[in-house]
Design a protein around this motif. Structure first.
Motif, PDB file in Angstrom:
ATOM      1  N   SER A  48       0.828  -1.205   0.000  1.00  0.00           N
ATOM      2  CA  SER A  48       0.000   0.000   0.000  1.00  0.00           C
ATOM      3  C   SER A  48       0.865   1.259   0.000  1.00  0.00           C
ATOM      4  CB  SER A  48      -0.924   0.000   1.217  1.00  0.00           C
ATOM      5  OG  SER A  48      -1.666   1.192   1.283  1.00  0.00           O
ATOM      6  N   ARG A  49       1.911   1.266   0.830  1.00  0.00           N
ATOM      7  CA  ARG A  49       2.809   2.430   0.889  1.00  0.00           C
ATOM      8  C   ARG A  49       3.556   2.612  -0.430  1.00  0.00           C
ATOM      9  NH1 ARG A  49       4.003   0.401   6.116  1.00  0.00           N
ATOM     10  NH2 ARG A  49       5.926  -0.531   5.287  1.00  0.00           N
ATOM     11  N   PHE A  50       3.962   1.490  -1.019  1.00  0.00           N
ATOM     12  CA  PHE A  50       4.688   1.558  -2.292  1.00  0.00           C
ATOM     13  C   PHE A  50       3.809   2.158  -3.388  1.00  0.00           C
ATOM     14  CE2 PHE A  50       5.362  -0.422  -6.441  1.00  0.00           C
ATOM     15  CZ  PHE A  50       6.631   0.059  -6.740  1.00  0.00           C
ATOM     16  N   ASN A  51       2.595   1.629  -3.536  1.00  0.00           N
ATOM     17  CA  ASN A  51       1.684   2.148  -4.569  1.00  0.00           C
ATOM     18  C   ASN A  51       1.372   3.625  -4.342  1.00  0.00           C
ATOM     19  OD1 ASN A  51       1.435  -0.218  -6.091  1.00  0.00           O
ATOM     20  ND2 ASN A  51      -0.289  -0.974  -4.885  1.00  0.00           N
ATOM     21  N   LYS A  52       1.235   3.999  -3.078  1.00  0.00           N
ATOM     22  CA  LYS A  52       0.953   5.401  -2.752  1.00  0.00           C
ATOM     23  C   LYS A  52       2.153   6.278  -3.084  1.00  0.00           C
ATOM     24  CE  LYS A  52      -0.752   8.362   0.986  1.00  0.00           C
ATOM     25  NZ  LYS A  52      -1.197   8.408   2.408  1.00  0.00           N
TER      26      LYS A  52
END
Length: 231
Positions: free
Chosen positions: A206-210
């Protein structure tokens, strides 16, 4: 066979953005049309001053340029562009065949020097060579690509800073890019402990995609995760 060749070339280079500089209006318009068939974004200018100004605030993957132009030459523009981004690919289209121009182009790190007038076949050969020089790249959805040699994620020729765990995550997903990787397999490959907590895998993705502003890694319900690849 020709259709397969064209499709193969386009699949490898379409994600790239192009800056094209040519002062001859007819040549510029026709070549721009040809470039737009193979590249996702093509911006053209009639002089090197405007081309350089654009590049300073809009990084591209490839620069195609003439040499003899008003105000500043294509070689002068290339020299300034290479100081901004030494890794940008540069292809010269020029009628000049004197040794001094070849020597200067080589010294500036030009990738290819194509003599005018050139045929469509010569243009296709040039595109194929560009594709071959990108063999260390894996092309991803959303205009991203992964450099296998340097373990860098890039977009528009700019590197995106990743954490150690994000790099391990991408390397795992790309090692089996057409397969779904389970949360447990990701956890075992990325984290250094024996804890079994798939919540941290979800948080990592989730952090990566964000961070990159795009859902490059998708969650396949009840199965795991998959990265969106073009090739």
């Amino acid at each position: 066979m020709q259709a397969d060749r064209l499709k193969g070339i386009k699949s490898k280079i379409y994600h790239m953005s192009v800056l094209y500089v040519e002062d001859d209006k007819d040549v510029r318009e026709q070549t721009t049309k040809n470039l737009e068939l193979f590249f996702s974004k093509v911006v053209s200018f009639e002089n090197a001053v405007d081309g350089l100004s654009y590049f300073k605030s809009n990084p591209v993957d490839i620069v195609f340029t003439d040499i003899n132009m008003p105000q500043i030459s294509g070689l002068e523009m290339i020299e300034k562009i290479k100081k901004i981004d030494p890794n940008v690919k540069v292809v010269i289209f020029s009628a000049y065949d004197k040794t001094e121009f070849f020597t200067k182009a080589i010294a500036l790190g030009v990738d290819m020097y194509i003599l005018k007038p050139f045929t469509i076949e010569k243009l296709l050969d040039t595109f194929e060579k560009i594709a071959q020089t990108s063999k260390n790249l894996i092309y991803l959805d959303g205009g991203f690509y992964w450099d296998k040699k340097s373990s860098n994620l890039l977009k528009e020729n700019r590197s995106i800073k990743l954490t150690k765990n994000e790099i391990l995550l991408l390397e795992l997903l790309l090692s089996s890019k057409n397969k779904i990787i389970s949360s447990l397999d990701i956890e075992n490959a990325v984290f250094d402990d024996d804890l079994n907590n798939n919540k941290r895998v979800r948080n990592l993705i989730s952090r990566f995609n964000k961070k990159i502003g795009y859902m490059l890694i998708e969650n396949i319900y009840s199965q795991g995760y998959k990265i969106k690849c073009i090739s």
